[in-house]
Design an enzyme around this catalytic site. Sequence first.
Site, PDB file in Angstrom:
ATOM      1  N   GLY D  17       0.923  -1.156  -0.077  1.00  0.00           N
ATOM      2  CA  GLY D  17       0.242   0.032  -0.015  1.00  0.00           C
ATOM      3  C   GLY D  17       1.099   1.099   0.012  1.00  0.00           C
ATOM      4  O   GLY D  17       2.065   1.278  -0.360  1.00  0.00           O
ATOM      5  N   GLU D  98       1.718  -1.861  13.390  1.00  0.00           N
ATOM      6  CA  GLU D  98       1.133  -1.552  14.772  1.00  0.00           C
ATOM      7  C   GLU D  98      -0.133  -1.666  14.817  1.00  0.00           C
ATOM      8  O   GLU D  98      -0.828  -1.757  14.119  1.00  0.00           O
ATOM      9  CB  GLU D  98       1.780  -0.282  15.242  1.00  0.00           C
ATOM     10  CG  GLU D  98       1.034   0.720  14.681  1.00  0.00           C
ATOM     11  CD  GLU D  98       1.514   2.136  15.412  1.00  0.00           C
ATOM     12  OE1 GLU D  98       1.757   2.192  16.679  1.00  0.00           O
ATOM     13  OE2 GLU D  98       1.848   3.339  14.652  1.00  0.00           O
ATOM     14  N   TYR D 160      16.629   5.518  16.822  1.00  0.00           N
ATOM     15  CA  TYR D 160      17.267   6.455  16.252  1.00  0.00           C
ATOM     16  C   TYR D 160      18.107   7.526  16.824  1.00  0.00           C
ATOM     17  O   TYR D 160      19.181   7.887  16.719  1.00  0.00           O
ATOM     18  CB  TYR D 160      16.332   7.321  15.412  1.00  0.00           C
ATOM     19  CG  TYR D 160      15.136   6.384  14.541  1.00  0.00           C
ATOM     20  CD1 TYR D 160      15.207   5.030  14.363  1.00  0.00           C
ATOM     21  CD2 TYR D 160      13.683   7.198  14.216  1.00  0.00           C
ATOM     22  CE1 TYR D 160      14.133   4.413  13.629  1.00  0.00           C
ATOM     23  CE2 TYR D 160      13.053   6.275  13.552  1.00  0.00           C
ATOM     24  CZ  TYR D 160      13.085   5.086  13.456  1.00  0.00           C
ATOM     25  OH  TYR D 160      11.964   4.004  12.957  1.00  0.00           O
ATOM     26  N   GLU D 210      12.364  -0.344  28.438  1.00  0.00           N
ATOM     27  CA  GLU D 210      11.276   0.418  28.835  1.00  0.00           C
ATOM     28  C   GLU D 210      10.721  -0.092  30.084  1.00  0.00           C
ATOM     29  O   GLU D 210      10.889  -1.092  30.610  1.00  0.00           O
ATOM     30  CB  GLU D 210      10.354   0.495  27.799  1.00  0.00           C
ATOM     31  CG  GLU D 210      10.776   1.294  26.616  1.00  0.00           C
ATOM     32  CD  GLU D 210       9.510   1.215  25.329  1.00  0.00           C
ATOM     33  OE1 GLU D 210       8.347   0.746  25.844  1.00  0.00           O
ATOM     34  OE2 GLU D 210       9.714   1.893  24.291  1.00  0.00           O
ATOM     35  N   HIS D 247       2.484   2.863  23.707  1.00  0.00           N
ATOM     36  CA  HIS D 247       2.076   1.548  23.110  1.00  0.00           C
ATOM     37  C   HIS D 247       2.076   0.620  24.427  1.00  0.00           C
ATOM     38  O   HIS D 247       2.474   0.864  25.380  1.00  0.00           O
ATOM     39  CB  HIS D 247       3.129   1.154  22.186  1.00  0.00           C
ATOM     40  CG  HIS D 247       4.740   1.355  22.470  1.00  0.00           C
ATOM     41  ND1 HIS D 247       5.280   0.689  23.610  1.00  0.00           N
ATOM     42  CD2 HIS D 247       5.664   2.014  21.867  1.00  0.00           C
ATOM     43  CE1 HIS D 247       6.372   0.884  23.731  1.00  0.00           C
ATOM     44  NE2 HIS D 247       7.143   1.628  22.775  1.00  0.00           N
TER      45      HIS D 247
END
Lengths: 392, 392, 292, 292
Positions: D17, D98, D160, D210, D247
């Site tokens: 897509g 996701e 990043y 995390e 998230h």
Amino acid sequence: MKLHEYQAKEIFARYGIPVARSEIASTPAEAKSAAERLGGKVVVKAQVHAGGRGKAGGVKLVANAAEAESAAAGMLGRNLVTHQTTARGVPVRKVLIAETTPIATELYLAVTVDGDARAPVIMGSRAGGMDIETVAAEHPERIIRVKADPSYGIWPYGARDMARALGFPPKLVREAADLILNLYRVFVDNDCTLAEINPLVITTDGRVVAVDSKLNIEDDALFRHADLKALADPEQQDELQRRAEAAGVKYVKLENGRVGCMVNGAGLAMATMDITEKAGTPPANFLDVGGSANEDRIAEAFKLLVSDADVRAIFVNIFGGILRCDIAARGVVQGARESGSRLHIVALLRGTNAEDGRRILADSGLKVTFLDDLSQAGAAVAATLPAQGARR
Amino acid sequence: MKLHEYQAKEIFARYGIPVARSEIASTPAEAKSAAERLGGKVVVKAQVHAGGRGKAGGVKLVANAAEAESAAAGMLGRNLVTHQTTARGVPVRKVLIAETTPIATELYLAVTVDGDARAPVIMGSRAGGMDIETVAAEHPERIIRVKADPSYGIWPYGARDMARALGFPPKLVREAADLILNLYRVFVDNDCTLAEINPLVITTDGRVVAVDSKLNIEDDALFRHADLKALADPEQQDELQRRAEAAGVKYVKLENGRVGCMVNGAGLAMATMDITEKAGTPPANFLDVGGSANEDRIAEAFKLLVSDADVRAIFVNIFGGILRCDIAARGVVQGARESGSRLHIVALLRGTNAEDGRRILADSGLKVTFLDDLSQAGAAVAATLPAQGARR
Amino acid sequence: MSVLVGKNTRLLVQGLGREGSFHAGRCRAYGTNMVAGIHPGRGGTRFEDSVPVFESVREAVDATDPNVGLVFVPAPAAADAIVEQIDAGLPLVVSITEGIPVLDMVKVRAYLEGKRTRLLGANCPGVITPGEHAKVGIMPGDIHKPGRVGVVSRSGTLTYEAVVQLSSLGIGQSTCVGIGGDPINGTSFVDVLKLFEADRDTDAVVMIGEIGGTREQEAAEFIRSMKKPVIATIVGQTAPPGRRMGHAGAIITGKAALASEKIAALKAAGAHIADSPADIGKVTREVLGHQD
Amino acid sequence: MSVLVGKNTRLLVQGLGREGSFHAGRCRAYGTNMVAGIHPGRGGTRFEDSVPVFESVREAVDATDPNVGLVFVPAPAAADAIVEQIDAGLPLVVSITEGIPVLDMVKVRAYLEGKRTRLLGANCPGVITPGEHAKVGIMPGDIHKPGRVGVVSRSGTLTYEAVVQLSSLGIGQSTCVGIGGDPINGTSFVDVLKLFEADRDTDAVVMIGEIGGTREQEAAEFIRSMKKPVIATIVGQTAPPGRRMGHAGAIITGKAALASEKIAALKAAGAHIADSPADIGKVTREVLGHQD
């Protein structure tokens, strides 16, 4: 347990499987008004638990409501005889009035359990509408088989792959895949032994429609499907079959047989059939009274045997275990008394309480030949069988 | 997405979980007549998306229908403030009128997904009715955890074992096990993040009843649950939360913060919070604009930040990837213009089109401090923050 | 200890209803060491005034260390009971229960993958090692005779028939195994043939097959590689195609499921065929005679 | 070839897509050898006029022999796409998507058991080996620099950030791996640490954890046994307990999920802790300096 087409169709529709619009009718008048509502040109389909309806005149394409009425009148209240029924056929109490489907392609689609694969398997073929057993026997390569994962079922991509393999055009692949997934859900949710669409049609205007609907439910799983159990139509079974089921015994009538066999255990029952067949005295039936039979069940089983006009002699082969031989013998005596049968009985009783069983039969006044072991069976049965044709 | 107790209760009942008889009421008059039908002595329960109702006066046991009416009148149309809500509280639009349950024992039962176990887990405790988080923290041994098999779920024997471990008496083990199995089905069929009964009650007359009902549905799975999506009650969220959700950004308001943080990516957003906190300039929020934000979404996110009266400065930390920095910068400018905000902005723009982004912000007339790397962030944010209390 | 059960067997029986109690008693009377029973609501009591009864398999395993489980639980709850025994780590589970829904057995069979448990059945008579007084099942114990011929069969009463033929000719049995007649079961002919081939107490194997499925053909493939002689018979030779003959295994689903196909495969693999099930004993005697 | 991807990577991209096409193009531009695309209805066409597009993974595998699959399929159909790639036998599947329902991932994770496929993600930025021009994911390629430090992280943009810090100090990366932020994913910290420990092209590992879950503690257990130094940071130290932070992985479900617990475990295991995520590069430089 078999469902009628119209019952299966309702379940299919509930699971999102596209089916032709239709109504059920119990009288020619109902058939007529249903046909009117469905546009006149309809298919009238006898609702029976037997394949081969089409060739037997149980499916009629008619041009208008009046013809639907007379087609229904020709079916309702009569017995339909197909290659899968007995010579008496099965009664037609209802007809399905379905709108016609403009057919471009006919396919076959079904789900069943493959014992060798130990999983449900989805079968499809582009040779729809044909007798699928013939296709399977003569062109097995024309049948696509997709094994479902026992715990995950079939994934959408697998259904899409199958749809493509079945030749659905790209535009219809997703719709066909959904149909395959939904048919699989029908199968699993309802503990089916068979969920079948034959034919599955691609219409000339590019729709996918299940034109016929077939569902067989596993008897052993009916305890968790009260809703399905309520759909049973015992009238569709022949009388002996119905009585056997009510009595809880496994009974299969065989053509051209002469010896009624009463055995406990399926394996021993088949062995008994093989032995009588080899002795030139073909078995009239398979009958397994099961492990936990009581006197009444044995008596009913005996009456079943003797109510078959083909039966000329009886072979009772009981290996007492859970079922005791004295119980079996009492049941036989009771059955003979209640049926008035005077057929010659060959009896092989072993295991639990075998002595008692033999004495009970010996004292009963019935004509009984006792065996000591299975190797004597062929000769003994042959000896007791009257000349062809004679009875009682 | 949270469901109201009465909505969860309907789903529970559909899955065969025993719940107390109850009716929902939107007016005191409805509450009164419902109480009459339920026998007068009832519990009136405010329907809000927040725990801690009981202590906050949102659950009232009343002796008769007139008291039910006045209890309902005291709740309906007002905001209920619990330890889980903001200081404004959440509006009470409906009350549940439930028959009273004669309590012998209170238990706790819930299903959730345990990421570490990679499977759904059923949790139960005999310490029902209490605040379960407190039990979990102080007496973890009082919580029984049963891991479900990812593909087979939980087997009936496992549910029975759990029921016995929870202290259900022998007579109630099967019923409790069925309840556990049914709660598990509710959880899986409806893609819940939590299915909870607290308290699960054994009544003095030996019945098992789910007295409270809580279901949270996974937002990511709502695409396959149109029926559940329709049960959403956005009014229960505070306004900022609601706006954030509508804009498609993840936003969590933090108490005592002063720096509004706008970041792309949850990890980087948490890192940004940690850094501002360490600099002595506590973050006022977590805000992740997500990967595929456009100008309007960024603008809306900016307006969210500045509509929080606690916010004294803004830290924009964007690492351009899917989201380009020029888009982010334009969104910030648009948001500042539309909100009329003149807050000082600290901006760290890296990755795709970072130069363009910086130029757009520099040319905007907004007060902006540009950073080159994250290590400068603490000092820079601290420097731009006005003295405590001042704003705009 | 011959195969599967023997003098070291410590038996747990699940489902002590009328039938389960009767057969548990028979197993004990034969000499089997029953160490635990399971029956809902009867935990804490004793079976026949001696064997402790528990509410759950886990409790029984912790307390009595059984190594064989026998399932008499009624069909609707039988799959759950089998899984309970699998999860409790029992090395051998024997399920007598008949009429378990086939989709339940599909699940159970898949669940067995990678587990340490071997499942025998369901819908089988069980397993007996006469020389070690170990009977785990519903077969009549007294027809058996200790010896060195292994028996494996899909059928119940037909196995007894075979055993009677053997015993009456003086041919004793090492172990007799009923694998059950359902289309999906836990242990196949091949599994049992492997055990017998490796068993020092077994000299030859009698295998009794049926129409339906292709498990006998799989067995034939294995028999090719066996050193010990196999005497085989297939019943259902006269059954009409496509008709169910009692238990679900006995359905002819295709050409491969025919008795004639199976007999041909077994013969080609070197098995000795008893053309009539009445001749199992006789053929075995001949084969053993040639062995000497 | 460093770890997971390298010069031998033959990439298949599923879901072409808008987003999938964009990133597939970026991967190719970085130098990755993309051999096949999958998109419903576009079988028979070519992506960027050169890479063949297929209707199904099976067809693509048969025709082009890919060894890495990249999934951009939207969340509702993503689990199915992952399983399609698993069933086609791809050794590595990287799922960027996701928002996959957690119960779908429970299923997928269980389905992976015993399969030859390693799954990275879902909800991850992918994996890049700068020295071999292999980028399989959505990370900006140009911030990376070839070198000998491995990076593993639950997060996207924070990875990043870490890479920028390393590159700006002249510290290149062997491979950077995003394992994804969802509570249930295919590859854990431990899995990737094992790969780096065994990789000849990696001297040290940066690990970015995390709050939420206990995977960092599992990593700490493994770090104890590692020869190579690990530089670790944990973000979410200021997050209030019990609140979702974007998230699904970042939720404090219990004491063990707290940042402080994780840092303590990592420190005890010998990892070098960057107290602030802004100091990842600096701490790494110090650690590498001591190594020399």
